[in-house]
Design a protein around this motif. Structure first.
Motif, PDB file in Angstrom:
ATOM      1  N   MET A 177      55.405 -47.955 -90.394  1.00 31.19           N
ATOM      2  CA  MET A 177      54.857 -48.179 -88.975  1.00 31.19           C
ATOM      3  C   MET A 177      55.549 -47.748 -87.593  1.00 31.19           C
ATOM      4  O   MET A 177      55.557 -47.741 -86.663  1.00 31.19           O
ATOM      5  N   ARG A 178      57.295 -48.089 -87.837  1.00 33.02           N
ATOM      6  CA  ARG A 178      58.151 -47.946 -86.486  1.00 33.02           C
ATOM      7  C   ARG A 178      58.438 -46.741 -86.465  1.00 33.02           C
ATOM      8  O   ARG A 178      58.004 -45.799 -85.387  1.00 33.02           O
ATOM      9  N   LYS A 179      58.278 -45.449 -87.662  1.00 31.14           N
ATOM     10  CA  LYS A 179      57.759 -44.210 -87.287  1.00 31.14           C
ATOM     11  C   LYS A 179      56.325 -43.491 -86.220  1.00 31.14           C
ATOM     12  O   LYS A 179      56.572 -42.966 -85.544  1.00 31.14           O
ATOM     13  N   ASP A 180      55.509 -45.321 -86.967  1.00 23.53           N
ATOM     14  CA  ASP A 180      54.213 -43.821 -85.455  1.00 23.53           C
ATOM     15  C   ASP A 180      54.513 -44.563 -84.235  1.00 23.53           C
ATOM     16  O   ASP A 180      53.672 -43.834 -83.557  1.00 23.53           O
ATOM     17  N   VAL A 181      55.047 -45.409 -84.528  1.00 21.41           N
ATOM     18  CA  VAL A 181      55.367 -46.363 -83.157  1.00 21.41           C
ATOM     19  C   VAL A 181      56.017 -45.356 -81.816  1.00 21.41           C
ATOM     20  O   VAL A 181      55.947 -44.810 -80.931  1.00 21.41           O
ATOM     21  N   ASP A 182      57.988 -44.921 -82.971  1.00 21.89           N
ATOM     22  CA  ASP A 182      58.340 -43.892 -82.072  1.00 21.89           C
ATOM     23  C   ASP A 182      57.375 -42.528 -81.984  1.00 21.89           C
ATOM     24  O   ASP A 182      57.669 -41.611 -80.781  1.00 21.89           O
ATOM     25  N   GLU A 183      57.052 -41.970 -82.716  1.00 18.11           N
ATOM     26  CA  GLU A 183      55.753 -40.864 -82.746  1.00 18.11           C
ATOM     27  C   GLU A 183      54.657 -40.965 -81.093  1.00 18.11           C
ATOM     28  O   GLU A 183      54.946 -40.442 -80.415  1.00 18.11           O
ATOM     29  N   MET A 184      54.861 -42.327 -81.576  1.00 16.21           N
ATOM     30  CA  MET A 184      53.535 -42.348 -79.724  1.00 16.21           C
ATOM     31  C   MET A 184      54.436 -42.672 -78.955  1.00 16.21           C
ATOM     32  O   MET A 184      53.899 -42.080 -78.146  1.00 16.21           O
ATOM     33  N   SER A 185      55.236 -43.302 -78.678  1.00 16.81           N
ATOM     34  CA  SER A 185      56.906 -43.136 -77.847  1.00 16.81           C
ATOM     35  C   SER A 185      56.241 -40.933 -77.382  1.00 16.81           C
ATOM     36  O   SER A 185      56.717 -41.439 -76.023  1.00 16.81           O
ATOM     37  N   MET A 186      57.289 -40.106 -78.178  1.00 17.12           N
ATOM     38  CA  MET A 186      57.597 -39.372 -78.444  1.00 17.12           C
ATOM     39  C   MET A 186      56.729 -38.782 -77.479  1.00 17.12           C
ATOM     40  O   MET A 186      56.058 -37.896 -76.761  1.00 17.12           O
ATOM     41  N   MET A 187      54.590 -38.779 -77.971  1.00 25.36           N
ATOM     42  CA  MET A 187      53.691 -38.377 -77.420  1.00 25.36           C
ATOM     43  C   MET A 187      53.278 -38.661 -75.767  1.00 25.36           C
ATOM     44  O   MET A 187      53.094 -37.845 -75.546  1.00 25.36           O
ATOM     45  N   LEU A 188      53.198 -40.466 -76.018  1.00 26.77           N
ATOM     46  CA  LEU A 188      53.284 -40.558 -74.378  1.00 26.77           C
ATOM     47  C   LEU A 188      53.868 -40.109 -73.782  1.00 26.77           C
ATOM     48  O   LEU A 188      53.720 -39.472 -72.506  1.00 26.77           O
ATOM     49  N   GLU A 189      55.260 -39.639 -74.076  1.00 22.80           N
ATOM     50  CA  GLU A 189      56.347 -39.186 -72.937  1.00 22.80           C
ATOM     51  C   GLU A 189      55.958 -37.885 -73.164  1.00 22.80           C
ATOM     52  O   GLU A 189      56.171 -37.150 -71.642  1.00 22.80           O
ATOM     53  N   ASP A 190      55.382 -36.544 -73.637  1.00 22.25           N
ATOM     54  CA  ASP A 190      54.687 -35.876 -73.632  1.00 22.25           C
ATOM     55  C   ASP A 190      53.786 -35.532 -72.784  1.00 22.25           C
ATOM     56  O   ASP A 190      53.972 -34.623 -71.819  1.00 22.25           O
ATOM     57  N   TYR A 191      52.895 -36.292 -73.079  1.00 15.54           N
ATOM     58  CA  TYR A 191      51.663 -35.744 -72.419  1.00 15.54           C
ATOM     59  C   TYR A 191      51.997 -37.084 -70.774  1.00 15.54           C
ATOM     60  O   TYR A 191      51.469 -35.924 -69.568  1.00 15.54           O
ATOM     61  N   LEU A 192      52.669 -37.983 -70.436  1.00 15.42           N
ATOM     62  CA  LEU A 192      52.657 -38.067 -69.001  1.00 15.42           C
ATOM     63  C   LEU A 192      54.277 -36.659 -68.513  1.00 15.42           C
ATOM     64  O   LEU A 192      53.606 -37.007 -67.637  1.00 15.42           O
ATOM     65  N   ALA A 193      54.839 -35.666 -69.085  1.00 11.80           N
ATOM     66  CA  ALA A 193      55.612 -35.072 -68.440  1.00 11.80           C
ATOM     67  C   ALA A 193      54.529 -33.754 -68.923  1.00 11.80           C
ATOM     68  O   ALA A 193      55.141 -33.258 -67.177  1.00 11.80           O
TER      69      ALA A 193
END
Length: 461
Positions: free
Chosen positions: A293-309
């Motif tokens: 679940m931690r890996k999923d949250v980290d991946e979601m954080s990275m995806m969010l940063e990329d989408y916003l960028a």
């Protein structure tokens, strides 16, 4: 085939040949024409003026200068012919006093030289209406050997005529045989035209400057830079175009600011939720499920940063001089820290005005995309007077030529080829191209000399 069909075919063929000839002449004429507005405007002003003055000068010289000179020369030669007739009719005038008196009345100076005292013919001036007119009239009215000198004394014309027992030498005023005031007309015409042309050039220069400023401001805005001193100037139409540009620029910037503010709010809300997830996972302890679940949250954080960028682009950052050689060296160091072999080379002046953080992100996405599928990376930069070009070469599998434009679409996967989205969100190349285009440039993909893919970024400097 009827006669009408034959005629139509001939007309059609002739029209095609005329159209081809017209196109060829048009292309040839365009190749001779200057490309700049200032040069073309000057040409539009100068050509009619030169043509008009040429026609006026030709008509004036042909109808007035030549005619008056011929008539004056004919009158002088007629007076000389009359003096020769007097010389023949009145031989009792031994000392020729009466002849000189008559010549003085005719504004001529006459004396006599020994027979055979005729100088050799001298060089003729290249363009002298007086020489031509006098020679024609002397041959026509007197028909005796003669010699003329129109070059020696500027105020007098010397004419020698071979008589039976002597040589008659005549000095005449140049103004009596030549329309000298015609040259003054030419000088005045050229002088006034030159003054008017200088005034027109200065005026046209001031009219062209606002257009050039508008073009520079639009080009700076396309590169993501500001034009601080720009304001509408010049003629009404130019000011209207400049005002329209300022309003368009304001609307674009306002739209970007609204989008940035909205994305900042979305980013804050989503990050708050992800932070809450991380805290809850930290309180749950350790375990395989918790780690997943931690890996999923980290991946979601990275995806969010990329989408916003990707959605935010490079808004808010100001372009400033940046040392590109140093930036490429930092990219090489990052690639080597991740276990890849990388080389860097830069040619030309390294300082380029770009948005440093966003442009480095653009190049970083290209380098990370190459590092994901290759072992060796070559980064080369070149800057000339117009463009900065950065190429990223690798020895990976490459991308098929028919898919090189498709990979710039967001969220596109190429699992059968390069699979550039493995371990990422699929927005790396899309973000890189968006940043390059915001600088007024673009990114192109091609074959690398190393056997893999070449990504070339080119932006104007």
């Amino acid at each position: 085939m009827s006669t009408l069909d034959s005629g139509l075919t001939l007309i059609r063929n002739a029209s095609q040949r005329v159209s081809k000839a017209n196109g060829w002449m048009g292309n040839a004429f365009k190749s001779w024409m200057p490309t700049g507005l200032y040069a073309r405007a000057l040409l539009i002003m100068i050509v009619p003026m030169v043509v008009l003055q040429t026609v006026v000068a030709f008509v004036f010289m042909e109808r007035h200068w030549n005619t008056v000179t011929r008539r004056l020369s004919a009158a002088v030669v007629s007076d000389i012919a009359a003096l020769i007739d007097v010389y023949k009719i009145y031989p009792q005038d031994k000392d020729r006093a009466q002849l000189r008196h008559i010549a003085q009345r005719l504004q001529l100076v006459v004396d006599f030289l020994p027979a055979g005292d005729m100088p050799p013919p001298g060089p003729k001036p290249f363009f002298s209406l007086l020489d031509q007119s006098l020679s024609v009239q002397l041959g026509r009215q007197i028909n005796r050997p003669f010699w003329i000198d129109t070059v020696g004394n500027s105020n007098l014309v010397e004419i020698r005529v071979q008589l039976d027992d002597s040589v008659m030498r005549i000095f005449a005023q140049r103004s009596a045989a030549y329309a000298s005031n015609s040259e003054i007309f030419i000088f005045w015409m050229l002088g006034t035209s030159s003054i008017l042309l200088i005034v027109a050039v200065l005026f046209l220069r001031n009219q062209i400057k606002p257009i050039l400023r508008l073009a520079d401001a639009a080009e700076s805005f396309g590169k993501g830079r500001e034009a601080p001193n720009f304001r509408p100037r010049g003629a009404r139409e130019v000011r209207r175009a400049a005002q329209a540009f300022i309003e368009m620029k304001a609307r674009v910037e306002r739209s970007i600011e609204q989008r940035t503010a909205m994305l900042a709010g979305v980013s804050h809300d989503l990050r708050t939720i992800l932070t809450r997830f991380k805290l809850e996972l930290a309180l749950l302890g350790e375990g395989p499920e918790i780690e997943a679940m931690r890996k999923d949250v980290d991946e979601m954080s990275m995806m969010l940063e990329d989408y916003l960028a990707f959605a935010r682009g490079d808004s808010g950052e100001v372009a400033q001089p940046t040392d590109m050689a140093m930036a490429l060296e930092e990219l090489r160091s990052d690639a080597e820290r991740h276990g890849h072999t990388a080389t860097v080379a830069f040619h030309g002046l390294p300082v380029v005005t770009v948005k440093p953080a966003s442009f480095k992100r653009c190049l970083g996405n290209l380098v990370s995309n190459a590092a994901r599928h290759a072992n060796t990376i070559s980064i080369n930069g070149h800057r000339d007077h117009r463009y900065l070009t950065v190429t990223v070469d690798d020895d990976g599998p490459g991308i098929p030529a028919n898919m090189r434009e498709e990979v710039f679409k967001p969220f596109l996967r190429l699992d059968d080829a390069r699979n550039q989205d493995e371990g990422g969100t699929g927005l790396g190349l899309a973000i890189a191209r968006d940043i390059a285009r915001s600088h007024g440039g673009d990114i192109m993909l091609g074959d690398s000399p190393m056997g893999g893919l070449r990504a070339a970024v080119r932006v104007p400097v």
